[in-house]
Design a protein around this motif. Structure first.
Motif, mmCIF file in Angstrom:
data_model
loop_
_atom_site.group_PDB
_atom_site.id
_atom_site.type_symbol
_atom_site.label_atom_id
_atom_site.label_comp_id
_atom_site.label_asym_id
_atom_site.label_seq_id
_atom_site.Cartn_x
_atom_site.Cartn_y
_atom_site.Cartn_z
ATOM 1 N N PRO A 99 18.169 38.192 36.879
ATOM 2 C CA PRO A 99 18.265 39.416 35.867
ATOM 3 C C PRO A 99 19.572 39.325 35.275
ATOM 4 N N GLY A 100 20.198 39.726 34.130
ATOM 5 C CA GLY A 100 21.497 39.405 33.849
ATOM 6 C C GLY A 100 21.841 37.866 33.572
ATOM 7 N N ARG A 101 23.684 38.642 33.331
ATOM 8 C CA ARG A 101 24.427 37.619 33.313
ATOM 9 C C ARG A 101 25.409 36.827 34.145
ATOM 10 N N PRO A 102 26.223 35.778 34.553
ATOM 11 C CA PRO A 102 26.950 35.720 35.413
ATOM 12 C C PRO A 102 28.150 35.929 35.229
ATOM 13 N N ILE A 103 28.426 37.345 35.565
ATOM 14 C CA ILE A 103 29.897 37.840 35.430
ATOM 15 C C ILE A 103 30.434 38.172 36.230
ATOM 16 N N LEU A 104 30.402 38.820 37.699
ATOM 17 C CA LEU A 104 30.282 39.241 39.333
ATOM 18 C C LEU A 104 30.618 37.944 39.817
ATOM 19 N N SER A 105 29.344 37.433 39.547
ATOM 20 C CA SER A 105 29.699 35.727 40.423
ATOM 21 C C SER A 105 31.106 34.824 39.955
ATOM 22 N N SER A 106 30.960 34.955 38.761
ATOM 23 C CA SER A 106 32.267 34.428 37.688
ATOM 24 C C SER A 106 33.373 35.234 38.635
ATOM 25 N N VAL A 107 33.929 36.223 38.183
ATOM 26 C CA VAL A 107 34.554 36.573 38.986
ATOM 27 C C VAL A 107 35.294 36.452 40.233
ATOM 28 N N LEU A 108 34.511 36.233 41.060
ATOM 29 C CA LEU A 108 34.460 35.883 42.784
ATOM 30 C C LEU A 108 34.778 34.805 42.816
ATOM 31 N N ALA A 109 34.034 33.643 42.109
ATOM 32 C CA ALA A 109 34.671 31.994 42.052
ATOM 33 C C ALA A 109 35.923 32.264 41.115
ATOM 34 N N ALA A 110 36.159 33.117 40.273
ATOM 35 C CA ALA A 110 37.427 33.171 39.707
ATOM 36 C C ALA A 110 39.340 33.251 40.639
ATOM 37 N N ALA A 112 38.924 33.422 44.298
ATOM 38 C CA ALA A 112 38.373 32.610 44.968
ATOM 39 C C ALA A 112 39.540 31.544 45.250
ATOM 40 N N LEU A 113 39.056 30.769 43.367
ATOM 41 C CA LEU A 113 40.326 29.427 43.003
ATOM 42 C C LEU A 113 41.531 29.928 42.868
ATOM 43 N N ALA A 114 41.896 31.497 42.406
ATOM 44 C CA ALA A 114 43.398 31.697 42.273
ATOM 45 C C ALA A 114 44.096 32.020 43.630
ATOM 46 N N LEU A 115 42.933 32.370 44.375
ATOM 47 C CA LEU A 115 44.154 32.449 45.834
ATOM 48 C C LEU A 115 44.196 31.343 46.350
ATOM 49 N N VAL A 116 43.589 29.907 46.624
ATOM 50 C CA VAL A 116 43.720 28.435 47.011
ATOM 51 C C VAL A 116 44.978 28.180 45.724
ATOM 52 N N PHE A 117 44.929 28.678 45.208
ATOM 53 C CA PHE A 117 46.487 27.992 44.212
ATOM 54 C C PHE A 117 47.594 29.089 43.578
ATOM 55 N N CYS A 118 47.449 29.915 44.507
ATOM 56 C CA CYS A 118 48.682 30.890 44.356
ATOM 57 C C CYS A 118 49.310 29.912 46.133
ATOM 58 N N VAL A 119 48.343 29.721 46.836
ATOM 59 C CA VAL A 119 48.962 29.244 48.255
ATOM 60 C C VAL A 119 49.662 27.465 48.036
ATOM 61 N N GLY A 120 49.129 27.175 47.240
ATOM 62 C CA GLY A 120 49.622 26.282 46.545
ATOM 63 C C GLY A 120 50.711 26.221 46.650
ATOM 64 N N ALA A 121 50.851 27.337 45.021
ATOM 65 C CA ALA A 121 52.474 27.543 44.568
ATOM 66 C C ALA A 121 53.540 27.672 45.075
ATOM 67 N N VAL A 122 53.293 28.510 47.074
ATOM 68 C CA VAL A 122 53.456 28.543 47.763
ATOM 69 C C VAL A 122 54.431 27.191 48.228
ATOM 70 N N VAL A 223 34.021 33.202 32.011
ATOM 71 C CA VAL A 223 34.992 33.894 33.022
ATOM 72 C C VAL A 223 35.488 33.366 33.469
ATOM 73 N N THR A 224 34.452 32.680 34.733
ATOM 74 C CA THR A 224 36.092 31.715 35.434
ATOM 75 C C THR A 224 37.112 31.529 35.149
ATOM 76 N N HIS A 225 37.891 30.507 34.451
ATOM 77 C CA HIS A 225 38.767 30.180 33.713
ATOM 78 C C HIS A 225 39.584 31.199 32.652
ATOM 79 N N VAL A 226 39.236 32.090 32.251
ATOM 80 C CA VAL A 226 39.612 32.944 32.138
ATOM 81 C C VAL A 226 40.646 33.936 32.859
ATOM 82 N N VAL A 227 39.814 34.627 34.117
ATOM 83 C CA VAL A 227 40.384 35.535 35.406
ATOM 84 C C VAL A 227 40.934 34.683 35.711
ATOM 85 N N TRP A 228 41.080 33.501 36.098
ATOM 86 C CA TRP A 228 41.874 31.966 36.934
ATOM 87 C C TRP A 228 43.131 32.647 36.307
ATOM 88 N N SER A 229 42.592 31.954 34.846
ATOM 89 C CA SER A 229 44.786 31.713 33.657
ATOM 90 C C SER A 229 45.173 32.912 33.947
#
Length: 245
Positions: A99-110, A112-122, A223-229
C-alpha cells in the motif's frame, strides 16, 4: 479451476524491495489497466514533441546570466505539462505489492543514480571538451538566481516525467514503451547540443521508464527525476572545481 485439472497457484510476490520491483518488472502486473493509445493521445504527443523539442533547444542554448532563461524554461515545463494532460489520463502509480505511493523507493533510486553520476563527474572534469558544455549549463545557477533555477529544474523534471513517462509511455504501450520512451527522451535532449546531457537523459530515461512499468504511474519517475536533478544541480559544480583544481 477446470474439471479434472487444478489450476496452478499464482506466484507470490517477493517481500524485499528489489525482489518486488524485479517481480513487477518481469510480470507487468502493476499495469493492470493500461491506458489505450488513442488517436487523440498519439496526435497530442507528436505535436508536443515537436514544440517541446524546439523550445528545449532554444532554452538550453540561452547564455548564462540572460534573464530570458527563466521564462524560457518555464515555458518548456508548461509545454510538457499541457501536452501530458491534454493527451488523456495520467496515472499516479503505487508501490508494487504494497500500500502507498513509491516515494521512499524512488528517493533511494535517485540517490544511487546520483552517486554514479557524481563518480562519473570526477572523470569528466579531467576532459575539457566534455566538461565545458556542462559547466556552461551549470553556470545558470552560479551566475543567476540559484533558488529560481532550482525551482525551474524541479518543475521541469516533474513536467518531463508527466509527458515522457505518462503520455508518451501510454502512446507507445504496444511497441516496447521502455525502449521507445528512452530513445525519444534522448532525442529531445540532443537538441540542446550537449553530448553528456544526452547520455544522462538516456540513463535517467531508462531508469524512470522501468519505474513506470514497475509502479504503473508517473509519481515514482517524478520523485526520482527531481531528487536526481537537485543533487546534480548542487553537487556537480563543486565536484568539477575540486577535480579540475
Amino acid at each position: 479451476m477446470t474439471e479434472g485439472r487444478i489450476d496452478p497457484m499464482p506466484e507470490p510476490a517477493p517481500t524485499t524491495l528489489l525482489g518486488r520491483y524485479r517481480h513487477a518488472f518481469r510480470t507487468g502486473e502493476m499495469e493492470t489497466a493500461p491506458v489505450p493509445p488513442t488517436r487523440r493521445r498519439l496526435v497530442v504527443v507528436v505535436i508536443t514533441l515537436v514544440v517541446g523539442t524546439a523550445v528545449s533547444a532554444w532554452a538550453l542554448r540561452i547564455p548564462p546570466g540572460d534573464t530570458m532563461f527563466y521564462p524560457a524554461t518555464a515555458l518548456l515545463a508548461a509545454v510538457w505539462l499541457v501536452g501530458a494532460f491534454a493527451s488523456g489520463p495520467i496515472r499516479v502509480g503505487c508501490e508494487p505489492y504494497r500500500p502507498g505511493r513509491p516515494i521512499l523507493s524512488s528517493v533511494l533510486a535517485a540517490t544511487a543514480l546520483a552517486l554514479v553520476f557524481c563518480v562519473g563527474a570526477v572523470v569528466v572534469a579531467q576532459i575539457e571538451p566534455l566538461r565545458e558544455p556542462v559547466e556552461a549549463l551549470l553556470a545558470h545557477a552560479t551566475v543567476g538566481n540559484l533558488a529560481l533555477v532550482a525551482l525551474l529544474t524541479a518543475v521541469n523534471g516533474a513536467a518531463e516525467e508527466c509527458f515522457h513517462r505518462g503520455a508518451v509511455y501510454s502512446a507507445t504501450s504496444r511497441i516496447h514503451p521502455i525502449l521507445v520512451t528512452t530513445l525519444i527522451y534522448g532525442a529531445v535532449t540532443a537538441a540542446a547540443g550537449i553530448p553528456l546531457l544526452v547520455v544522462a537523459a538516456l540513463v535517467l530515461g531508462l531508469v524512470t521508464a522501468v519505474q513506470r512499468r514497475c509502479t504503473g504511474g508517473v509519481l515514482g519517475p517524478i520523485v526520482t527525476h527531481v531528487v536526481w536533478s537537485m543533487v546534480m544541480l548542487f553537487a556537480l559544480s563543486p565536484i568539477f572545481d575540486a577535480a579540475s583544481g
